[in-house]
Design an enzyme around this catalytic site. Structure first.
Site, PDB file in Angstrom:
ATOM      1  N   ARG A  39       0.793  -1.254   0.133  1.00  0.00           N
ATOM      2  CA  ARG A  39      -0.224  -0.008   0.180  1.00  0.00           C
ATOM      3  C   ARG A  39       0.992   1.315  -0.080  1.00  0.00           C
ATOM      4  NH1 ARG A  39      -5.406  -1.029   3.799  1.00  0.00           N
ATOM      5  NH2 ARG A  39      -5.957  -2.985   2.875  1.00  0.00           N
ATOM      6  N   ASP A 144     -14.902   9.740   8.864  1.00  0.00           N
ATOM      7  CA  ASP A 144     -13.854   9.048   8.543  1.00  0.00           C
ATOM      8  C   ASP A 144     -12.649   9.499   8.512  1.00  0.00           C
ATOM      9  OD1 ASP A 144     -14.117   5.871   7.232  1.00  0.00           O
ATOM     10  OD2 ASP A 144     -12.382   6.837   6.781  1.00  0.00           O
TER      11      ASP A 144
END
Length: 279
Positions: A39, A144
């Site tokens: 990632r 979020d």
């Protein structure tokens, strides 16, 4: 793009894991080393660097807020779907039906909104409830930590295969199918899209904004990314955000009975305040 293998040592992994914990409160297991490499590799290469050590040095030395956010975005997980764990939406609908004070706004918080499927499922549930009962007012906040996920959520655009499993009348009522260049996509109609107010928020932050109290809080499948001390702290902060007769929904793998006495179970992964009177 140069796909040369980047230098990534065990020390680099532990350092990245510690930095993520310090910045976002997220605790990674030792088994996540390959995930971290996969990632973050694109971000390392985009800066013209050859090792993760150089990248981590850059973060710590320059304190670049934009790159820090990119680092966090890359290492957060956004696995969600429309009407995931459908029993919660059935409970939400029943809670709306039973508790409808005249003139009072029904408030819901989606505390880990990811790419928007959860808050939009909430919005559709509330809009359908109002449709059946003749109207009412609600407020839906959706937060979020991942800014990329929030941007995608705000657009309200999804691959058609993500929504075709919905009941046909809901699909027709709340989505527009794309055509031409947008074929294969679906977009929430304005009524549902504008029902949710998205904002960035880290549940592990040292201070929380004053966002009031809610009739229902969805905090599903996010506590599992924190250690037990952080989980307990989040729950202690969340309790005052719930109205005395409110509901807290957690993910199917999240059991909080050993973490807090503030909440008592009232159904499948659903909780109420243990002492609604504040005693």
């Amino acid at each position: 793009m140069d796909e040369t293998e980047l230098k990534f040592t065990g020390s680099d992994f532990r350092r990245a894991r510690d930095m993520l914990y310090q910045k976002a409160g997220i605790a990674l297991h030792d088994s996540k080393k390959h995930m971290v490499y996969a990632r973050l590799a694109r971000r390392v290469r985009s800066r013209g660097l050859r090792s993760f050590g150089e990248y981590l040095d850059l973060l710590q030395q320059d304190q670049e807020e934009g790159e820090w956010q990119g680092f966090i975005n890359a290492l957060t997980t956004n696995l969600t779907s429309f009407f995931r764990e459908p029993h919660h939406f059935e409970m939400l609908r029943e809670h709306v039906r039973r508790r409808r004070p005249a003139g009072e706004t029904f408030r819901v918080w989606s505390a880990a909104s990811s790419t928007g499927e959860e808050p939009y499922s909430i919005a559709i549930t509330l809009l359908e409830s109002w449709r059946e009962s003749g109207g009412g007012a609600f407020e839906l906040l959706a937060s979020d930590i991942d800014t990329q996920a929030l941007a995608q959520a705000a657009r309200g655009v999804y691959p058609l295969e993500r929504v075709v499993q919905l009941a046909p009348h809901l699909l027709k009522r709340y989505f527009d199918k794309g055509a031409g260049a947008n074929e294969g996509m679906a977009r929430l109609k304005r009524q549902a899209r504008e029902a949710a107010l998205f904002f960035q928020f880290n549940l592990a932050a040292s201070t929380w904004p004053d966002i009031g109290r809610f009739d229902v809080i969805f905090c599903r499948n996010v506590l599992i990314y924190f250690d037990k001390a952080t989980q307990a702290d989040i729950l202690s902060r969340m309790a005052p955000c719930l109205k005395p007769d409110g509901l807290l929904f957690l993910g199917h793998s999240e059991n909080i009975s050993h973490l807090t006495e503030a909440f008592a179970g009232c159904g499948r992964t659903a909780y109420r305040l243990a002492r609604p009177d504040g005693g």
